[in-house]
Design a protein around this motif. Structure first.
Motif, PDB file in Angstrom:
ATOM      1  N   VAL A  40       0.841  -1.199   0.000  1.00  0.00           N
ATOM      2  CA  VAL A  40       0.000   0.000   0.000  1.00  0.00           C
ATOM      3  C   VAL A  40       0.877   1.250   0.000  1.00  0.00           C
ATOM      4  O   VAL A  40       1.865   1.327   0.737  1.00  0.00           O
ATOM      5  N   GLY A  41       0.502   2.246  -0.835  1.00  0.00           N
ATOM      6  CA  GLY A  41       1.282   3.464  -0.934  1.00  0.00           C
ATOM      7  C   GLY A  41       0.450   4.726  -0.924  1.00  0.00           C
ATOM      8  O   GLY A  41      -0.780   4.703  -1.089  1.00  0.00           O
ATOM      9  N   VAL A  42       1.148   5.857  -0.738  1.00  0.00           N
ATOM     10  CA  VAL A  42       0.555   7.191  -0.709  1.00  0.00           C
ATOM     11  C   VAL A  42       1.550   8.149  -1.365  1.00  0.00           C
ATOM     12  O   VAL A  42       2.651   7.763  -1.737  1.00  0.00           O
ATOM     13  N   LYS A  86      -4.259   0.509   5.700  1.00  0.00           N
ATOM     14  CA  LYS A  86      -4.605  -0.902   5.572  1.00  0.00           C
ATOM     15  C   LYS A  86      -5.005  -1.470   6.919  1.00  0.00           C
ATOM     16  O   LYS A  86      -4.766  -0.873   7.972  1.00  0.00           O
ATOM     17  N   SER A  87      -5.623  -2.626   6.866  1.00  0.00           N
ATOM     18  CA  SER A  87      -6.201  -3.239   8.054  1.00  0.00           C
ATOM     19  C   SER A  87      -5.152  -3.417   9.149  1.00  0.00           C
ATOM     20  O   SER A  87      -4.077  -3.957   8.912  1.00  0.00           O
ATOM     21  N   GLY A  88      -5.482  -2.913  10.330  1.00  0.00           N
ATOM     22  CA  GLY A  88      -4.590  -3.050  11.462  1.00  0.00           C
ATOM     23  C   GLY A  88      -3.519  -1.991  11.542  1.00  0.00           C
ATOM     24  O   GLY A  88      -2.744  -1.959  12.512  1.00  0.00           O
ATOM     25  N   GLY A  89      -3.457  -1.112  10.543  1.00  0.00           N
ATOM     26  CA  GLY A  89      -2.431  -0.083  10.524  1.00  0.00           C
ATOM     27  C   GLY A  89      -2.815   1.138  11.320  1.00  0.00           C
ATOM     28  O   GLY A  89      -3.938   1.261  11.828  1.00  0.00           O
ATOM     29  N   SER A  90      -1.880   2.078  11.415  1.00  0.00           N
ATOM     30  CA  SER A  90      -2.136   3.330  12.114  1.00  0.00           C
ATOM     31  C   SER A  90      -3.021   4.240  11.263  1.00  0.00           C
ATOM     32  O   SER A  90      -3.012   4.170  10.034  1.00  0.00           O
ATOM     33  N   THR A  91      -3.764   5.099  11.922  1.00  0.00           N
ATOM     34  CA  THR A  91      -4.530   6.128  11.244  1.00  0.00           C
ATOM     35  C   THR A  91      -3.651   7.365  11.127  1.00  0.00           C
ATOM     36  O   THR A  91      -3.070   7.824  12.113  1.00  0.00           O
ATOM     37  N   ILE A  92      -3.522   7.897   9.904  1.00  0.00           N
ATOM     38  CA  ILE A  92      -2.611   9.000   9.638  1.00  0.00           C
ATOM     39  C   ILE A  92      -3.317  10.095   8.840  1.00  0.00           C
ATOM     40  O   ILE A  92      -4.336   9.847   8.197  1.00  0.00           O
ATOM     41  N   ALA A  93      -2.774  11.308   8.910  1.00  0.00           N
ATOM     42  CA  ALA A  93      -3.255  12.369   8.023  1.00  0.00           C
ATOM     43  C   ALA A  93      -2.931  11.964   6.590  1.00  0.00           C
ATOM     44  O   ALA A  93      -1.850  11.436   6.311  1.00  0.00           O
ATOM     45  N   ASN A 109       5.622   1.984   9.723  1.00  0.00           N
ATOM     46  CA  ASN A 109       6.291   0.757   9.293  1.00  0.00           C
ATOM     47  C   ASN A 109       5.378   0.018   8.323  1.00  0.00           C
ATOM     48  O   ASN A 109       4.328   0.530   7.927  1.00  0.00           O
ATOM     49  N   ASN A 110       5.771  -1.193   7.929  1.00  0.00           N
ATOM     50  CA  ASN A 110       5.007  -1.895   6.896  1.00  0.00           C
ATOM     51  C   ASN A 110       3.672  -2.440   7.383  1.00  0.00           C
ATOM     52  O   ASN A 110       2.951  -3.062   6.604  1.00  0.00           O
ATOM     53  N   LEU A 111       3.329  -2.191   8.635  1.00  0.00           N
ATOM     54  CA  LEU A 111       1.977  -2.502   9.088  1.00  0.00           C
ATOM     55  C   LEU A 111       0.987  -1.442   8.609  1.00  0.00           C
ATOM     56  O   LEU A 111      -0.228  -1.665   8.617  1.00  0.00           O
ATOM     57  N   THR A 112       1.532  -0.269   8.187  1.00  0.00           N
ATOM     58  CA  THR A 112       0.694   0.843   7.750  1.00  0.00           C
ATOM     59  C   THR A 112       0.945   1.228   6.293  1.00  0.00           C
ATOM     60  O   THR A 112       0.001   1.376   5.512  1.00  0.00           O
ATOM     61  N   LEU A 113       2.212   1.384   5.905  1.00  0.00           N
ATOM     62  CA  LEU A 113       2.567   1.799   4.544  1.00  0.00           C
ATOM     63  C   LEU A 113       3.774   1.019   4.041  1.00  0.00           C
ATOM     64  O   LEU A 113       4.662   0.656   4.830  1.00  0.00           O
ATOM     65  N   ASP A 114       3.822   0.809   2.716  1.00  0.00           N
ATOM     66  CA  ASP A 114       4.921   0.072   2.105  1.00  0.00           C
ATOM     67  C   ASP A 114       5.738   0.897   1.113  1.00  0.00           C
ATOM     68  O   ASP A 114       6.899   0.592   0.866  1.00  0.00           O
TER      69      ASP A 114
END
Length: 339
Positions: A40-42, A86-93, A109-114
């Motif tokens: 997952v990316g931004v 993504k599921s289980g990740g942190s909520t971010i702006a 980390n990769n629990l939130t973004l890759d």
């Protein structure tokens, strides 16, 4: 795994490549919350539409029965904020732009973004552990509204004078009589930082207004006859190719020449001559080196998507790159890690 990207641009068979790409524009956040294992990316506005198409096409190669291989997803630069990538990740702006995307990648980390989409190259302030993986060529020029006061061509020196407020009326630069309204994209935009660097590492003057979303001509401020605004040539071509939304389109803006060189070819594609000059730039995806080189399911998936022999550098990925207005990198250029 570190390479130097080739300078030359490959000759591209545009018509043949475009025929392989889905004709329905793909521009949106993930339709459902990605799983924890997914990639997952931004980040960059410039490549967000292309990445939604990448996601659609790459995920189509994976059977629905395959519940092990990570899928690919990408969040737009603008929209409702905050987000949970993504599921289980942190909520971010929601990160809006290359710089914001890279900062978010390094704050999680990769629990939130890759990965982070980036239309700028690595800077001295970026961690050495960030891998900037090249995948396409773009260029940035300036734009102005049809029927406005701006001339068809400006020199680099002219652009410096505009963005340092030395020249404030278009009549001083061969245009019509009227005030120059100089705009820059939002803070954190890779297009903004690249453009300012390309014209000489300029610090914008007090007359310059920041804020319009990059590569969107729909902001009402950009309809002013005196407006001037940096624009990704590739993204503009993608808009010409029909990859638009109500906000993500060129509006009344047209691309203009720099130093007498046209950014578009006669068939409205990104000019290799313009992209090969000082206003040309490489587009990147930024990955954490520890993740990218890991002998894990995630590391394998990252290399299978972004690497030199990965999906993005393959036939469908290259066709998507062309359809969305950019130029594929030749040979070892695609998938090269550049710092």
């Amino acid at each position: 795994m570190r390479h130097t990207a080739a300078k030359a641009l490959a000759a591209v068979a545009f018509t043949a490549a475009l025929s392989t790409v889905a004709t329905v524009p793909a521009m949106a956040d993930p339709a459902a919350l990605p799983a924890a294992k997914d990639i997952v990316g931004v980040g960059s506005d410039t490549t967000q539409a292309l990445f939604t198409q990448f996601s659609t096409d790459y995920n189509a190669t994976l059977p629905a029965t395959d519940t092990t291989t990570p899928r690919l997803y990408s969040w737009d630069a603008t929209g409702t904020s905050p987000i949970t990538p993504k599921s289980g990740g942190s909520t971010i702006a929601r990160p809006n732009g290359s710089g914001a995307g890279i900062s978010a990648l390094n704050a999680t980390n990769n629990l939130t973004l890759d990965f982070a989409r980036s239309s700028r190259a690595a800077q001295s302030t970026d961690p050495a552990s960030d891998d900037f993986v090249a995948f396409a060529k773009d260029a940035v020029t300036w734009s102005a509204p049809t029927g406005g006061l701006a001339p068809a061509n400006l020199t680099t020196a002219n652009l410096v004078d505009i963005y340092t407020c030395v020249k404030t009326d278009w009549s001083q630069l061969g245009g019509g009589n009227g005030a120059i309204k100089a705009y820059l994209p939002q803070s954190g935009s890779g297009t903004r930082s690249f453009f300012l660097q390309a014209i000489g590492n300029v610090t914008p003057g007090a007359c310059v207004v920041s804020g319009p979303e990059e590569n969107e001509g729909t902001d009402s401020r950009l309809t002013d006859p005196g407006a001037v605004f940096p624009y990704s040539v590739g993204h503009y071509v993608g808009q010409l190719n029909g990859h638009t939304t109500s906000t993500d389109n060129r509006g009344s803006l047209t691309l203009r020449n720099v130093n007498g060189v046209a950014p578009l070819t006669p068939t409205n594609t990104l000019s290799p001559a313009f992209a090969g000059g000082s206003y040309g730039r490489v587009l990147f995806n930024v990955l954490r080196d520890g993740d990218y080189t890991a002998t894990t399911t995630q590391g394998t998936a990252l290399r299978a998507i972004f690497g030199p022999t990965g999906w993005i550098c393959g036939p469908t990925g290259r066709a998507d790159i062309i359809s969305y207005g950019f130029l594929p990198l030749p040979g070892a250029g695609c998938g090269a890690i550049i710092h």
